[in-house]
Design an enzyme around this catalytic site. Structure first.
Site, PDB file in Angstrom:
ATOM      1  N   HIS A  59       0.947  -1.674   0.052  1.00  0.00           N
ATOM      2  CA  HIS A  59       0.104  -0.207   0.102  1.00  0.00           C
ATOM      3  C   HIS A  59       0.828   1.215   0.076  1.00  0.00           C
ATOM      4  CE1 HIS A  59       0.948  -0.818   4.567  1.00  0.00           C
ATOM      5  NE2 HIS A  59       1.154   0.189   4.084  1.00  0.00           N
TER       6      HIS A  59
HETATM    7  P1  TYD Z   1      -1.989  -3.921   7.384  1.00  0.00           P
HETATM    8  O1  TYD Z   1      -2.324  -2.145   7.444  1.00  0.00           O
HETATM    9  O2  TYD Z   1      -2.760  -4.753   5.963  1.00  0.00           O
HETATM   10  O3  TYD Z   1      -0.403  -4.139   7.551  1.00  0.00           O
HETATM   11  P2  TYD Z   1       0.797  -4.196   6.646  1.00  0.00           P
HETATM   12  O4  TYD Z   1       1.558  -2.606   7.179  1.00  0.00           O
HETATM   13  O5  TYD Z   1       1.260  -5.731   6.473  1.00  0.00           O
HETATM   14  O6  TYD Z   1       0.020  -3.699   5.212  1.00  0.00           O
HETATM   15  O7  TYD Z   1      -2.904  -3.604   9.147  1.00  0.00           O
HETATM   16  C1  TYD Z   1      -3.097  -5.249   9.524  1.00  0.00           C
HETATM   17  C2  TYD Z   1      -3.951  -5.116  11.146  1.00  0.00           C
HETATM   18  O8  TYD Z   1      -4.068  -3.622  11.671  1.00  0.00           O
HETATM   19  C3  TYD Z   1      -5.580  -4.358   9.864  1.00  0.00           C
HETATM   20  O9  TYD Z   1      -6.945  -4.674  10.615  1.00  0.00           O
HETATM   21  C4  TYD Z   1      -4.936  -2.565  10.083  1.00  0.00           C
HETATM   22  C5  TYD Z   1      -4.154  -2.871  11.721  1.00  0.00           C
HETATM   23  N1  TYD Z   1      -4.045  -1.872  11.902  1.00  0.00           N
HETATM   24  C6  TYD Z   1      -4.040  -0.792  12.833  1.00  0.00           C
HETATM   25  O10 TYD Z   1      -5.200  -1.423  14.207  1.00  0.00           O
HETATM   26  N2  TYD Z   1      -3.666  -0.058  13.598  1.00  0.00           N
HETATM   27  C7  TYD Z   1      -2.344   0.529  12.176  1.00  0.00           C
HETATM   28  O11 TYD Z   1      -1.285   1.088  13.445  1.00  0.00           O
HETATM   29  C8  TYD Z   1      -1.721  -0.649  11.891  1.00  0.00           C
HETATM   30  C9  TYD Z   1      -0.732  -0.013  11.040  1.00  0.00           C
HETATM   31  C10 TYD Z   1      -2.388  -1.300  11.677  1.00  0.00           C
END
Ligand code: TYD
Length: 147
Positions: A59
């Site tokens: 992303h």
């Molecule tokens: P995600 O953004 O998919 O992780 P990655 O960076 O690997 O793409 O986040 C995974 C899950 O964690 C998603 O349900 C959102 C949650 N999340 C939070 O609640 N707070 C945060 O600060 C972050 C980074 C993720």
């Protein structure tokens, strides 16, 4: 001085060396918001216990600044902003990678015990994410003034 003005140039990611206080008792590094990173630290999260072969992220962010650190082990960040593309391996706890807004990132190749620490300039905001690569390509064209 506004630290962001030190960056904010053509390059949207930068290696940043954190202070390292070496000691026979063990080393210590420190990150202070607005001093060692060009933003106030509003959030900290970390990725750990990563199974071999996992791919994280995939992303971009519209406004978020982040500093990535490999607190333990190593991992690779694949970065692109529509103009430049680079894959960088983080494997030193004191050597961080500052990533500005507008950068598509994928994280993979975690070593066993690899821990990715992320310091972020804003609280979690789902609306700040660009999660579709096609949308990012379109967004980056506008950001870079490329038609
Ligand atoms: P995600 O953004 O998919 O992780 P990655 O960076 O690997 O793409 O986040 C995974 C899950 O964690 C998603 O349900 C959102 C949650 N999340 C939070 O609640 N707070 C945060 O600060 C972050 C980074 C993720």
């Amino acid at each position: 001085m506004d630290l962001k003005s030190k960056f904010g140039g053509a390059q949207r990611w930068h290696w940043l060396e954190m202070p390292k206080i070496t000691d026979v008792r063990g080393n210590l590094s420190v990150v202070e918001g607005n001093t060692h990173v060009p933003f106030k630290i509003e959030r900290v999260y970390y990725i750990y216990d990563v199974p071999s072969g996992s791919i994280r992220a995939g992303h971009a962010h519209k406004a978020l600044w982040q500093l990535f650190l490999a607190l333990s082990g190593s991992f690779t960040l694949h970065l692109e902003d529509g103009l430049n593309k680079e894959s960088l391996t983080l494997n030193r706890p004191h050597r961080g990678l500052l990533v500005e807004p507008g950068v598509w990132r994928v994280i993979d190749d975690f070593s066993g015990g690899g821990v990715c620490l992320v310091l972020a300039s804003m609280p979690y905001d789902a609306a700040d994410y660009i999660r579709s690569y096609e949308e990012f390509v379109w967004y980056a064209k506008g950001m870079n003034g490329v038609s």
